[in-house]
Design an enzyme around this catalytic site. Structure first.
Site, PDB file in Angstrom:
ATOM      1  N   HIS A  26       0.847  -1.210   0.000  1.00 16.10           N
ATOM      2  CA  HIS A  26       0.000   0.000   0.000  1.00 16.10           C
ATOM      3  C   HIS A  26       0.877   1.252   0.000  1.00 16.10           C
ATOM      4  CE1 HIS A  26      -4.049  -1.867   1.115  1.00 16.10           C
ATOM      5  NE2 HIS A  26      -3.211  -2.870   1.091  1.00 16.10           N
ATOM      6  N   ASP A 128      -6.586   5.549   2.988  1.00 16.79           N
ATOM      7  CA  ASP A 128      -6.604   4.173   2.483  1.00 16.79           C
ATOM      8  C   ASP A 128      -7.800   3.414   3.052  1.00 16.79           C
ATOM      9  OD1 ASP A 128      -3.688   1.999   1.961  1.00 16.79           O
ATOM     10  OD2 ASP A 128      -5.775   1.763   1.335  1.00 16.79           O
ATOM     11  N   HIS A 342       2.441 -14.179  -6.827  1.00 14.87           N
ATOM     12  CA  HIS A 342       1.233 -14.440  -6.021  1.00 14.87           C
ATOM     13  C   HIS A 342       0.081 -13.561  -6.501  1.00 14.87           C
ATOM     14  CE1 HIS A 342       2.547 -10.692  -4.496  1.00 14.87           C
ATOM     15  NE2 HIS A 342       1.905 -10.708  -3.343  1.00 14.87           N
ATOM     16  N   SER A 347       2.273  -6.136  -7.973  1.00 17.42           N
ATOM     17  CA  SER A 347       3.074  -7.047  -8.810  1.00 17.42           C
ATOM     18  C   SER A 347       2.356  -7.347 -10.120  1.00 17.42           C
ATOM     19  CB  SER A 347       3.333  -8.354  -8.058  1.00 17.42           C
ATOM     20  OG  SER A 347       4.166  -8.107  -6.941  1.00 17.42           O
ATOM     21  N   GLU A 350       2.623  -4.368 -12.384  1.00 20.11           N
ATOM     22  CA  GLU A 350       4.018  -4.155 -12.817  1.00 20.11           C
ATOM     23  C   GLU A 350       4.361  -5.117 -13.957  1.00 20.11           C
ATOM     24  OE1 GLU A 350       5.397  -2.678  -8.426  1.00 20.11           O
ATOM     25  OE2 GLU A 350       6.150  -4.573  -9.168  1.00 20.11           O
TER      26      GLU A 350
END
Ligand SMILES: C[C@@H]1O[C@H](OP(=O)(O)OP(=O)(O)OC[C@H]2O[C@@H](n3ccc(=O)[nH]c3=O)[C@H](O)[C@@H]2O)[C@H](O)[C@H](O)[C@H]1O
Length: 447
Positions: A26, A128, A342, A347, A350
Protein backbone atom coordinates in the site's frame (compact mmCIF):
# COMPACT_ATOMS: atom_id res chain seq x y z
CA UNK A 1 -2.12 33.00 -18.33
CA UNK A 2 -2.10 29.61 -20.20
CA UNK A 3 -4.36 26.78 -18.98
CA UNK A 4 -1.35 24.84 -17.75
CA UNK A 5 0.05 27.91 -15.95
CA UNK A 6 -3.41 28.56 -14.51
CA UNK A 7 -3.68 24.90 -13.49
CA UNK A 8 -0.16 24.89 -12.00
CA UNK A 9 -0.93 28.17 -10.18
CA UNK A 10 -4.03 26.50 -8.66
CA UNK A 11 -2.04 23.36 -7.74
CA UNK A 12 0.78 25.41 -6.19
CA UNK A 13 -1.64 26.41 -3.40
CA UNK A 14 -2.92 22.85 -2.81
CA UNK A 15 -1.27 20.78 -0.10
CA UNK A 16 -2.23 17.14 0.51
CA UNK A 17 -1.69 14.80 3.47
CA UNK A 18 -1.47 11.18 2.29
CA UNK A 19 -2.00 8.27 4.70
CA UNK A 20 -1.53 4.72 3.28
CA UNK A 21 -2.27 1.51 5.17
CA UNK A 22 0.79 0.04 6.93
CA UNK A 23 1.71 -2.52 4.24
CA UNK A 24 4.49 -2.27 1.66
CA UNK A 25 1.94 -3.14 -1.04
CA UNK A 26 0.00 0.00 0.00
CA UNK A 27 2.82 2.41 0.95
CA UNK A 28 4.62 1.81 -2.37
CA UNK A 29 1.68 2.78 -4.68
CA UNK A 30 0.74 5.68 -2.37
CA UNK A 31 4.27 7.01 -2.68
CA UNK A 32 4.17 6.61 -6.46
CA UNK A 33 0.92 8.63 -6.48
CA UNK A 34 2.57 11.23 -4.21
CA UNK A 35 5.44 11.63 -6.69
CA UNK A 36 3.07 12.11 -9.62
CA UNK A 37 0.99 14.64 -7.70
CA UNK A 38 4.14 16.50 -6.63
CA UNK A 39 5.18 16.63 -10.30
CA UNK A 40 1.85 18.37 -10.97
CA UNK A 41 2.71 21.07 -8.41
CA UNK A 42 0.89 19.77 -5.31
CA UNK A 43 2.74 19.90 -1.99
CA UNK A 44 2.64 16.45 -0.38
CA UNK A 45 2.90 15.48 3.30
CA UNK A 46 3.43 11.71 3.23
CA UNK A 47 2.39 10.31 6.60
CA UNK A 48 3.05 6.86 8.05
CA UNK A 49 4.88 5.02 10.86
CA UNK A 50 8.68 5.45 10.91
CA UNK A 51 9.27 1.79 9.89
CA UNK A 52 6.98 2.23 6.86
CA UNK A 53 8.75 5.45 5.87
CA UNK A 54 12.23 3.91 6.27
CA UNK A 55 12.55 2.50 2.69
CA UNK A 56 11.47 5.89 1.33
CA UNK A 57 13.96 7.77 3.53
CA UNK A 58 16.65 5.37 2.24
CA UNK A 59 15.97 6.28 -1.39
CA UNK A 60 14.71 9.83 -0.91
CA UNK A 61 18.10 11.50 -1.04
CA UNK A 62 18.34 10.02 -4.57
CA UNK A 63 14.89 11.38 -5.35
CA UNK A 64 15.93 15.02 -5.61
CA UNK A 65 13.21 15.63 -8.20
CA UNK A 66 10.51 15.25 -5.53
CA UNK A 67 11.51 17.98 -3.16
CA UNK A 68 7.90 19.02 -2.45
CA UNK A 69 7.24 15.76 -0.61
CA UNK A 70 7.72 15.88 3.15
CA UNK A 71 7.72 12.68 5.23
CA UNK A 72 5.66 12.91 8.45
CA UNK A 73 6.05 10.32 11.24
CA UNK A 74 2.85 8.97 12.78
CA UNK A 75 3.36 7.55 16.28
CA UNK A 76 1.16 4.92 17.93
CA UNK A 77 0.04 5.54 21.53
CA UNK A 78 2.78 4.32 23.90
CA UNK A 79 0.26 1.90 25.45
CA UNK A 80 0.77 -0.30 22.35
CA UNK A 81 4.58 -0.30 22.38
CA UNK A 82 4.80 -3.22 24.80
CA UNK A 83 2.86 -5.63 22.59
CA UNK A 84 3.83 -3.93 19.35
CA UNK A 85 7.42 -2.64 19.31
CA UNK A 86 8.21 -0.03 16.59
CA UNK A 87 9.69 -2.59 14.13
CA UNK A 88 6.24 -4.21 14.07
CA UNK A 89 4.47 -0.99 13.02
CA UNK A 90 4.14 -2.45 9.50
CA UNK A 91 2.73 -5.70 8.10
CA UNK A 92 6.02 -6.48 6.38
CA UNK A 93 7.58 -8.80 9.00
CA UNK A 94 4.61 -8.94 11.35
CA UNK A 95 3.75 -12.34 12.89
CA UNK A 96 0.19 -13.15 11.68
CA UNK A 97 -1.26 -13.23 15.21
CA UNK A 98 -0.44 -9.50 15.60
CA UNK A 99 -2.28 -8.25 12.51
CA UNK A 100 -5.38 -7.23 14.46
CA UNK A 101 -3.26 -5.56 17.15
CA UNK A 102 -1.59 -3.48 14.42
CA UNK A 103 -5.00 -2.37 13.14
CA UNK A 104 -6.15 -1.50 16.68
CA UNK A 105 -2.97 0.55 17.26
CA UNK A 106 -3.50 2.31 13.92
CA UNK A 107 -7.10 3.14 14.94
CA UNK A 108 -5.78 4.52 18.23
CA UNK A 109 -3.45 6.90 16.37
CA UNK A 110 -6.42 9.05 15.22
CA UNK A 111 -5.70 11.80 17.83
CA UNK A 112 -2.08 11.98 16.69
CA UNK A 113 -3.25 12.19 13.07
CA UNK A 114 -5.71 14.99 13.98
CA UNK A 115 -2.84 16.93 15.57
CA UNK A 116 -0.84 16.53 12.33
CA UNK A 117 -3.79 17.93 10.34
CA UNK A 118 -4.22 20.86 12.79
CA UNK A 119 -0.54 21.71 12.35
CA UNK A 120 -0.29 21.30 8.56
CA UNK A 121 -3.79 22.50 7.60
CA UNK A 122 -3.80 20.76 4.15
CA UNK A 123 -6.56 21.34 1.57
CA UNK A 124 -6.99 17.61 1.08
CA UNK A 125 -6.39 14.24 2.77
CA UNK A 126 -5.93 11.08 0.66
CA UNK A 127 -6.46 7.99 2.81
CA UNK A 128 -6.60 4.17 2.48
CA UNK A 129 -9.25 1.44 2.85
CA UNK A 130 -8.69 0.34 6.49
CA UNK A 131 -8.84 3.71 8.27
CA UNK A 132 -12.27 5.42 8.09
CA UNK A 133 -11.19 7.50 11.10
CA UNK A 134 -8.78 9.41 8.81
CA UNK A 135 -11.73 10.84 6.87
CA UNK A 136 -13.50 11.64 10.18
CA UNK A 137 -10.43 13.50 11.45
CA UNK A 138 -10.33 15.55 8.22
CA UNK A 139 -14.09 16.22 8.29
CA UNK A 140 -13.88 17.47 11.90
CA UNK A 141 -11.45 20.13 10.62
CA UNK A 142 -13.47 20.91 7.45
CA UNK A 143 -10.79 19.33 5.28
CA UNK A 144 -11.77 17.37 2.14
CA UNK A 145 -10.81 13.68 2.25
CA UNK A 146 -10.68 11.27 -0.72
CA UNK A 147 -10.18 7.50 -0.62
CA UNK A 148 -7.45 5.91 -2.74
CA UNK A 149 -7.66 2.10 -2.98
CA UNK A 150 -4.71 0.11 -4.30
CA UNK A 151 -6.83 -3.08 -4.27
CA UNK A 152 -8.70 -3.06 -7.54
CA UNK A 153 -10.92 -5.97 -6.45
CA UNK A 154 -12.39 -3.93 -3.60
CA UNK A 155 -14.82 -2.30 -6.06
CA UNK A 156 -16.65 -5.66 -6.42
CA UNK A 157 -17.01 -6.52 -2.75
CA UNK A 158 -20.66 -6.35 -1.74
CA UNK A 159 -22.42 -6.42 1.69
CA UNK A 160 -24.65 -9.31 2.56
CA UNK A 161 -23.92 -13.00 2.82
CA UNK A 162 -20.88 -13.89 0.70
CA UNK A 163 -20.74 -16.82 -1.70
CA UNK A 164 -17.91 -18.79 -0.11
CA UNK A 165 -15.97 -21.24 -2.28
CA UNK A 166 -12.77 -23.14 -1.43
CA UNK A 167 -10.61 -20.68 -3.39
CA UNK A 168 -12.00 -17.52 -1.75
CA UNK A 169 -12.69 -18.85 1.77
CA UNK A 170 -9.66 -17.09 3.27
CA UNK A 171 -10.62 -13.79 1.64
CA UNK A 172 -14.27 -14.07 2.71
CA UNK A 173 -13.22 -14.84 6.31
CA UNK A 174 -10.86 -11.86 6.18
CA UNK A 175 -13.58 -9.54 4.84
CA UNK A 176 -16.69 -10.69 6.69
CA UNK A 177 -15.48 -12.32 9.92
CA UNK A 178 -12.27 -10.59 10.98
CA UNK A 179 -13.33 -7.74 13.25
CA UNK A 180 -11.31 -5.06 15.10
CA UNK A 181 -12.90 -2.38 17.31
CA UNK A 182 -16.32 -3.71 16.27
CA UNK A 183 -15.72 -3.29 12.52
CA UNK A 184 -15.15 -6.10 10.02
CA UNK A 185 -12.69 -5.45 7.18
CA UNK A 186 -15.56 -4.97 4.77
CA UNK A 187 -17.37 -2.52 7.07
CA UNK A 188 -14.14 -0.49 7.24
CA UNK A 189 -13.90 -0.45 3.45
CA UNK A 190 -17.52 0.64 3.02
CA UNK A 191 -17.15 3.35 5.67
CA UNK A 192 -14.07 4.60 3.85
CA UNK A 193 -15.94 4.67 0.53
CA UNK A 194 -19.05 6.46 1.86
CA UNK A 195 -16.86 8.98 3.75
CA UNK A 196 -14.96 10.01 0.63
CA UNK A 197 -15.58 13.59 -0.52
CA UNK A 198 -17.67 13.99 -3.64
CA UNK A 199 -18.24 10.21 -3.39
CA UNK A 200 -15.00 9.98 -5.41
CA UNK A 201 -12.71 6.96 -5.09
CA UNK A 202 -9.24 7.00 -6.64
CA UNK A 203 -8.12 3.52 -7.75
CA UNK A 204 -4.81 2.01 -8.87
CA UNK A 205 -6.16 0.92 -12.23
CA UNK A 206 -6.64 1.96 -15.86
CA UNK A 207 -9.76 2.49 -17.98
CA UNK A 208 -8.89 -0.78 -19.80
CA UNK A 209 -8.83 -2.76 -16.52
CA UNK A 210 -11.98 -0.98 -15.30
CA UNK A 211 -13.76 -2.15 -18.46
CA UNK A 212 -13.16 -5.73 -17.22
CA UNK A 213 -14.99 -4.98 -13.98
CA UNK A 214 -18.29 -3.65 -15.26
CA UNK A 215 -20.62 -2.21 -12.60
CA UNK A 216 -18.92 -1.71 -9.21
CA UNK A 217 -20.66 -2.46 -5.90
CA UNK A 218 -23.50 0.05 -5.28
CA UNK A 219 -21.69 1.74 -2.39
CA UNK A 220 -19.01 3.05 -4.79
CA UNK A 221 -19.54 6.46 -6.41
CA UNK A 222 -17.27 8.02 -9.03
CA UNK A 223 -14.35 5.59 -9.49
CA UNK A 224 -11.34 7.48 -10.86
CA UNK A 225 -8.42 5.39 -12.22
CA UNK A 226 -5.02 7.02 -11.60
CA UNK A 227 -3.07 4.53 -13.73
CA UNK A 228 -0.76 1.70 -12.65
CA UNK A 229 1.62 4.00 -10.79
CA UNK A 230 4.59 1.98 -11.95
CA UNK A 231 7.58 2.40 -9.65
CA UNK A 232 10.48 4.08 -11.48
CA UNK A 233 13.12 1.36 -10.94
CA UNK A 234 15.18 2.71 -8.01
CA UNK A 235 18.86 2.01 -7.34
CA UNK A 236 19.39 0.30 -3.99
CA UNK A 237 22.68 -0.76 -2.46
CA UNK A 238 23.17 -4.46 -3.25
CA UNK A 239 21.16 -4.52 -6.50
CA UNK A 240 24.26 -4.55 -8.67
CA UNK A 241 25.07 -8.24 -7.91
CA UNK A 242 21.61 -9.26 -9.12
CA UNK A 243 21.65 -6.97 -12.16
CA UNK A 244 25.19 -8.06 -13.16
CA UNK A 245 24.00 -11.70 -13.08
CA UNK A 246 20.92 -10.78 -15.13
CA UNK A 247 22.95 -8.80 -17.69
CA UNK A 248 24.82 -12.00 -18.60
CA UNK A 249 21.60 -13.87 -19.48
CA UNK A 250 19.93 -14.09 -22.92
CA UNK A 251 16.82 -12.07 -23.75
CA UNK A 252 13.59 -13.35 -22.12
CA UNK A 253 15.40 -16.40 -20.70
CA UNK A 254 15.01 -15.79 -16.93
CA UNK A 255 11.98 -16.34 -14.69
CA UNK A 256 11.59 -14.01 -11.69
CA UNK A 257 9.87 -15.56 -8.63
CA UNK A 258 8.37 -13.40 -5.89
CA UNK A 259 5.34 -13.69 -3.56
CA UNK A 260 5.27 -10.07 -2.40
CA UNK A 261 6.13 -8.48 0.92
CA UNK A 262 3.67 -10.28 3.21
CA UNK A 263 3.72 -13.95 2.25
CA UNK A 264 5.98 -16.62 3.75
CA UNK A 265 5.80 -19.96 1.96
CA UNK A 266 5.47 -23.07 4.13
CA UNK A 267 8.31 -25.57 4.32
CA UNK A 268 6.51 -27.86 1.85
CA UNK A 269 5.79 -24.99 -0.56
CA UNK A 270 9.46 -23.93 -0.49
CA UNK A 271 10.53 -27.49 -1.36
CA UNK A 272 8.01 -27.83 -4.18
CA UNK A 273 8.99 -24.44 -5.64
CA UNK A 274 12.70 -25.34 -5.51
CA UNK A 275 12.23 -28.71 -7.24
CA UNK A 276 9.84 -27.10 -9.75
CA UNK A 277 12.43 -24.47 -10.68
CA UNK A 278 15.13 -27.14 -11.15
CA UNK A 279 12.82 -29.32 -13.25
CA UNK A 280 11.93 -26.35 -15.47
CA UNK A 281 15.60 -25.92 -16.38
CA UNK A 282 14.90 -22.16 -16.76
CA UNK A 283 17.32 -19.72 -15.10
CA UNK A 284 15.70 -17.89 -12.18
CA UNK A 285 15.87 -15.21 -9.52
CA UNK A 286 13.80 -16.32 -6.50
CA UNK A 287 12.86 -13.97 -3.63
CA UNK A 288 12.47 -16.24 -0.62
CA UNK A 289 10.89 -14.16 2.16
CA UNK A 290 12.20 -15.69 5.31
CA UNK A 291 11.02 -15.34 8.88
CA UNK A 292 11.65 -18.20 11.27
CA UNK A 293 8.44 -17.43 13.19
CA UNK A 294 6.29 -18.23 10.18
CA UNK A 295 4.74 -21.47 8.99
CA UNK A 296 7.04 -23.84 10.89
CA UNK A 297 9.80 -23.07 8.42
CA UNK A 298 13.23 -24.17 9.64
CA UNK A 299 15.44 -21.42 11.00
CA UNK A 300 17.84 -20.92 8.09
CA UNK A 301 17.28 -20.77 4.36
CA UNK A 302 19.91 -23.54 3.83
CA UNK A 303 17.85 -25.86 6.06
CA UNK A 304 14.59 -24.94 4.34
CA UNK A 305 15.81 -25.55 0.76
CA UNK A 306 16.29 -29.12 -0.56
CA UNK A 307 19.61 -30.81 0.15
CA UNK A 308 22.32 -29.57 -2.22
CA UNK A 309 19.94 -27.21 -4.07
CA UNK A 310 21.92 -24.04 -3.33
CA UNK A 311 25.23 -25.67 -4.34
CA UNK A 312 23.81 -27.06 -7.59
CA UNK A 313 22.34 -23.75 -8.74
CA UNK A 314 25.47 -21.83 -7.82
CA UNK A 315 27.80 -24.26 -9.64
CA UNK A 316 25.59 -24.26 -12.75
CA UNK A 317 24.88 -20.50 -12.55
CA UNK A 318 21.17 -21.39 -12.93
CA UNK A 319 19.72 -19.16 -10.28
CA UNK A 320 19.92 -16.61 -7.47
CA UNK A 321 18.18 -16.86 -4.09
CA UNK A 322 17.65 -13.44 -2.45
CA UNK A 323 15.50 -12.12 0.42
CA UNK A 324 14.50 -8.95 -1.43
CA UNK A 325 15.09 -7.83 -5.03
CA UNK A 326 14.64 -4.72 -7.19
CA UNK A 327 11.47 -6.22 -8.70
CA UNK A 328 10.59 -3.30 -11.01
CA UNK A 329 14.16 -3.19 -12.40
CA UNK A 330 14.16 -6.97 -12.97
CA UNK A 331 10.77 -6.97 -14.72
CA UNK A 332 11.94 -4.05 -16.91
CA UNK A 333 15.10 -5.99 -17.92
CA UNK A 334 15.22 -7.59 -21.40
CA UNK A 335 16.46 -10.92 -19.90
CA UNK A 336 13.20 -11.37 -17.93
CA UNK A 337 10.89 -13.80 -19.73
CA UNK A 338 8.36 -14.76 -17.05
CA UNK A 339 7.17 -13.87 -13.54
CA UNK A 340 6.03 -16.44 -10.96
CA UNK A 341 3.81 -14.21 -8.83
CA UNK A 342 1.23 -14.44 -6.02
CA UNK A 343 -0.60 -11.69 -7.96
CA UNK A 344 -0.62 -9.01 -5.28
CA UNK A 345 -2.08 -6.07 -7.15
CA UNK A 346 1.14 -4.04 -7.49
CA UNK A 347 3.07 -7.05 -8.81
CA UNK A 348 0.27 -7.86 -11.26
CA UNK A 349 0.21 -4.40 -12.81
CA UNK A 350 4.02 -4.15 -12.82
CA UNK A 351 4.21 -7.36 -14.90
CA UNK A 352 1.53 -5.98 -17.27
CA UNK A 353 3.27 -2.62 -17.62
CA UNK A 354 6.66 -4.20 -18.31
CA UNK A 355 5.19 -6.80 -20.69
CA UNK A 356 6.30 -9.88 -18.68
CA UNK A 357 3.90 -12.87 -18.85
CA UNK A 358 2.78 -14.21 -15.44
CA UNK A 359 2.78 -17.72 -13.94
CA UNK A 360 0.07 -16.92 -11.40
CA UNK A 361 0.22 -18.71 -8.03
CA UNK A 362 -2.32 -16.74 -5.97
CA UNK A 363 -2.29 -17.56 -2.24
CA UNK A 364 -4.69 -15.31 -0.30
CA UNK A 365 -6.58 -12.03 0.01
CA UNK A 366 -7.55 -10.65 -3.40
CA UNK A 367 -4.77 -12.53 -5.20
CA UNK A 368 -7.00 -15.26 -6.74
CA UNK A 369 -9.19 -12.52 -8.23
CA UNK A 370 -6.15 -10.57 -9.53
CA UNK A 371 -4.85 -13.81 -11.08
CA UNK A 372 -8.18 -14.45 -12.82
CA UNK A 373 -8.15 -10.88 -14.19
CA UNK A 374 -4.62 -11.37 -15.59
CA UNK A 375 -5.68 -14.69 -17.19
CA UNK A 376 -8.78 -12.97 -18.66
CA UNK A 377 -6.52 -10.30 -20.15
CA UNK A 378 -4.47 -13.03 -21.82
CA UNK A 379 -1.19 -12.25 -20.01
CA UNK A 380 -1.09 -15.07 -17.45
CA UNK A 381 -1.57 -18.77 -16.87
CA UNK A 382 -2.59 -19.93 -13.40
CA UNK A 383 -1.17 -22.72 -11.23
CA UNK A 384 -3.84 -23.50 -8.56
CA UNK A 385 -2.04 -23.52 -5.22
CA UNK A 386 -4.25 -23.17 -2.18
CA UNK A 387 -7.46 -24.62 -0.89
CA UNK A 388 -7.88 -28.05 -2.43
CA UNK A 389 -4.75 -27.67 -4.59
CA UNK A 390 -1.18 -27.44 -3.27
CA UNK A 391 1.85 -26.08 -5.13
CA UNK A 392 3.45 -29.08 -6.86
CA UNK A 393 6.86 -29.20 -8.53
CA UNK A 394 5.51 -30.70 -11.77
CA UNK A 395 2.79 -28.05 -12.21
CA UNK A 396 5.30 -25.28 -11.44
CA UNK A 397 7.88 -26.69 -13.90
CA UNK A 398 5.28 -27.21 -16.64
CA UNK A 399 3.85 -23.67 -16.28
CA UNK A 400 7.29 -22.01 -16.30
CA UNK A 401 8.41 -23.94 -19.39
CA UNK A 402 5.16 -23.09 -21.18
CA UNK A 403 5.27 -19.35 -20.45
CA UNK A 404 9.01 -18.79 -20.90
CA UNK A 405 10.18 -21.31 -23.48
CA UNK A 406 7.60 -23.42 -25.33
CA UNK A 407 5.66 -22.74 -28.53
CA UNK A 408 2.31 -23.05 -26.70
CA UNK A 409 3.22 -20.01 -24.61
CA UNK A 410 3.82 -17.85 -27.68
CA UNK A 411 0.39 -16.12 -27.46
CA UNK A 412 0.71 -15.21 -23.77
CA UNK A 413 4.17 -13.74 -24.45
CA UNK A 414 2.86 -11.78 -27.45
CA UNK A 415 -0.20 -10.46 -25.56
CA UNK A 416 1.94 -9.37 -22.60
CA UNK A 417 4.13 -7.25 -24.88
CA UNK A 418 1.10 -5.81 -26.70
CA UNK A 419 -0.67 -4.75 -23.48
CA UNK A 420 2.50 -3.07 -22.22
CA UNK A 421 2.83 -0.98 -25.40
CA UNK A 422 -0.84 0.11 -25.25
CA UNK A 423 -0.70 1.19 -21.59
CA UNK A 424 2.42 3.29 -21.87
CA UNK A 425 0.65 5.48 -24.41
CA UNK A 426 -2.44 6.18 -22.29
CA UNK A 427 -1.04 6.61 -18.76
CA UNK A 428 -0.53 10.40 -18.79
CA UNK A 429 -3.92 11.40 -20.19
CA UNK A 430 -5.73 9.25 -17.59
CA UNK A 431 -3.76 10.82 -14.75
CA UNK A 432 -4.57 14.33 -15.98
CA UNK A 433 -8.31 13.57 -15.66
CA UNK A 434 -7.83 12.47 -12.04
CA UNK A 435 -5.84 15.63 -11.18
CA UNK A 436 -8.54 17.87 -12.67
CA UNK A 437 -11.21 16.10 -10.56
CA UNK A 438 -9.18 16.59 -7.37
CA UNK A 439 -8.68 20.29 -8.17
CA UNK A 440 -12.41 20.76 -8.81
CA UNK A 441 -13.18 19.12 -5.46
CA UNK A 442 -10.78 21.42 -3.60
CA UNK A 443 -12.03 24.47 -5.53
CA UNK A 444 -15.67 23.65 -4.66
CA UNK A 445 -14.77 23.30 -0.98
CA UNK A 446 -13.19 26.75 -1.04
CA UNK A 447 -16.30 28.39 -2.57
C1 LIG B 1 -2.44 -4.22 -2.39
C2 LIG B 1 -2.21 -5.49 -1.57
O1 LIG B 1 -0.81 -5.63 -1.37
C3 LIG B 1 -0.42 -6.72 -0.58
O2 LIG B 1 0.97 -6.59 -0.75
P1 LIG B 1 2.09 -7.56 -1.32
O3 LIG B 1 3.40 -7.03 -0.88
O4 LIG B 1 1.74 -8.93 -0.93
O5 LIG B 1 1.99 -7.57 -2.92
P2 LIG B 1 2.05 -6.47 -4.03
O6 LIG B 1 0.76 -5.72 -4.07
O7 LIG B 1 2.43 -7.22 -5.25
O8 LIG B 1 3.22 -5.43 -3.65
C4 LIG B 1 4.55 -5.86 -3.55
C5 LIG B 1 5.44 -4.68 -3.93
O9 LIG B 1 6.74 -4.94 -3.41
C6 LIG B 1 7.71 -4.89 -4.45
N1 LIG B 1 8.72 -5.94 -4.20
C7 LIG B 1 8.35 -7.18 -3.76
C8 LIG B 1 9.32 -8.14 -3.50
C9 LIG B 1 10.69 -7.80 -3.70
O10 LIG B 1 11.63 -8.61 -3.49
N2 LIG B 1 11.00 -6.55 -4.15
C10 LIG B 1 10.06 -5.61 -4.41
O11 LIG B 1 10.37 -4.51 -4.84
C11 LIG B 1 6.95 -5.16 -5.75
O12 LIG B 1 7.61 -4.54 -6.84
C12 LIG B 1 5.58 -4.55 -5.45
O13 LIG B 1 5.57 -3.20 -5.82
C13 LIG B 1 -1.07 -8.05 -1.00
O14 LIG B 1 -0.43 -8.57 -2.12
C14 LIG B 1 -2.53 -7.91 -1.41
O15 LIG B 1 -2.95 -9.08 -2.11
C15 LIG B 1 -2.68 -6.70 -2.32
O16 LIG B 1 -4.02 -6.53 -2.71
Amino acid sequence: MSDMMESNKREKSVSIVMLPYLAHGHVSPFYELAKRLSNKGFHIYFCSTPICLEPIRNINHFDQDHMNIQLIDLQFPSSFHQELPPHYHSTKNLPPHLHNTLLAAFDASKPAFSDILKTLRPELVIYDVFQPWAAEAARELNIEAVLFTVMVQSQKWKPGVPKVTESNKELMDQLFKNSVNGMTTLQRLFQCVTSSSGHMVLIKSTTEIQAKFGKPADVFGDIVPVGCLLQKPQDHAGDEKIMDWLNKKEASSVVFVSFGSEIFLSQEEIEEMAHGLELSNVDFIWVVRFHGEHNNVKKTIHEALPQGFLDRIQIQGKGLIVDWAPQAKILAHTSSGGFVSHCGWSSTVEAMMYGVPIIAIPLKHDQPLNAKLAVDMGVAIEVPARGEKKITRHEVAKAIKTVVVEEQGKEVRRRAKELSENWKKKEDEEFHVAVEKLLQLVQQSKN
